[in-house]
Design a protein around this motif. Structure first.
Motif, PDB file in Angstrom:
ATOM      1  N   SER A   1      -0.802 -10.661   8.259  1.00  0.00           N
ATOM      2  CA  SER A   1       0.613 -10.314   8.224  1.00  0.00           C
ATOM      3  C   SER A   1       0.943  -9.300   9.305  1.00  0.00           C
ATOM      4  CB  SER A   1       1.000  -9.758   6.852  1.00  0.00           C
ATOM      5  OG  SER A   1       0.258  -8.600   6.559  1.00  0.00           O
TER       6      SER A   1
ATOM      7  N   VAL B   1       3.169  -6.049   9.758  1.00  0.00           N
ATOM      8  CA  VAL B   1       3.721  -5.061   8.843  1.00  0.00           C
ATOM      9  C   VAL B   1       4.541  -4.051   9.629  1.00  0.00           C
ATOM     10  CG1 VAL B   1       3.182  -3.302   7.116  1.00  0.00           C
ATOM     11  CG2 VAL B   1       1.720  -5.316   7.340  1.00  0.00           C
TER      12      VAL B   1
ATOM     13  N   LYS C   1      -1.990  -6.655   9.905  1.00  0.00           N
ATOM     14  CA  LYS C   1      -2.883  -6.376   8.784  1.00  0.00           C
ATOM     15  C   LYS C   1      -3.638  -7.647   8.409  1.00  0.00           C
ATOM     16  CE  LYS C   1      -2.889  -4.772   4.034  1.00  0.00           C
ATOM     17  NZ  LYS C   1      -2.091  -4.399   2.882  1.00  0.00           N
TER      18      LYS C   1
ATOM     19  N   GLU D   1       9.078  -0.930   3.753  1.00  0.00           N
ATOM     20  CA  GLU D   1       8.031  -1.720   4.384  1.00  0.00           C
ATOM     21  C   GLU D   1       8.493  -3.174   4.433  1.00  0.00           C
ATOM     22  OE1 GLU D   1       3.586  -1.522   3.440  1.00  0.00           O
ATOM     23  OE2 GLU D   1       4.253  -3.325   2.380  1.00  0.00           O
TER      24      GLU D   1
ATOM     25  N   LYS E   1       6.894  -6.997   5.510  1.00  0.00           N
ATOM     26  CA  LYS E   1       5.740  -7.790   5.928  1.00  0.00           C
ATOM     27  C   LYS E   1       6.201  -9.203   6.223  1.00  0.00           C
ATOM     28  CE  LYS E   1       2.053  -5.668   3.228  1.00  0.00           C
ATOM     29  NZ  LYS E   1       1.059  -5.879   2.176  1.00  0.00           N
TER      30      LYS E   1
END
Length: 141
Positions: free
Chosen positions: A93, A95, A103, A123, A125
């Motif tokens: 992903s 992020v 990540k 956050e 993603k």
């Protein structure tokens, strides 16, 4: 052929998602607020499994259903104390918190739709595999 491969992937991961939630049913009964999230998770993963089944068997609107489920799985966010996380492709992903980074993780299935701490910063993603699958489904042969 690509539809059958994507369909098989959706079917398998959808079934595993349902099974993982069923195995964690005790957590849902410990917190009455988690029952809604549990039922919603079962429906989302069952929908993914159905999308895979529909692709494998070339059912009506199968491509549209699979595109919808892949797009639904491609984004996760935390904001305002709420987390939305539903994917069967959590391997890789992008992020964004304060900066953008990539990540990697081993667990392919990730799910949480609930309140989290309001102190957790925003956050976002983007899961790479569902985006690729959605693009492959959109591209005509």
């Amino acid at each position: 052929m690509k539809y059958r491969i994507i369909g098989l992937y959706e079917l398998i991961t959808g079934i595993f998602g349902v099974l993982l939630l069923i195995f964690n049913i005790g957590k849902a009964f410990d917190d009455p607020g988690a029952i809604f999230s549990f039922v919603l998770g079962i429906l989302l993963y069952a929908g993914t499994a159905y999308a895979g089944y529909a692709l494998i068997n070339s059912l009506r609107h199968c491509i549209k259903i699979s595109i919808f489920t892949q797009i639904f799985q491609s984004v996760s966010f935390i904001g305002g104390g709420i987390q939305y996380l539903f994917t069967t492709s959590a391997f890789l992903s992008l992020v964004y918190r304060q900066n953008l980074n990539m990540k990697f993780q081993i667990a392919p299935i990730a799910y949480n739709i609930s309140k989290v701490s309001e102190f957790i910063p925003f956050e976002l993603k983007i899961f790479v595999v569902p985006v690729i699958m959605a693009v492959l489904l959109i591209i005509q042969d």
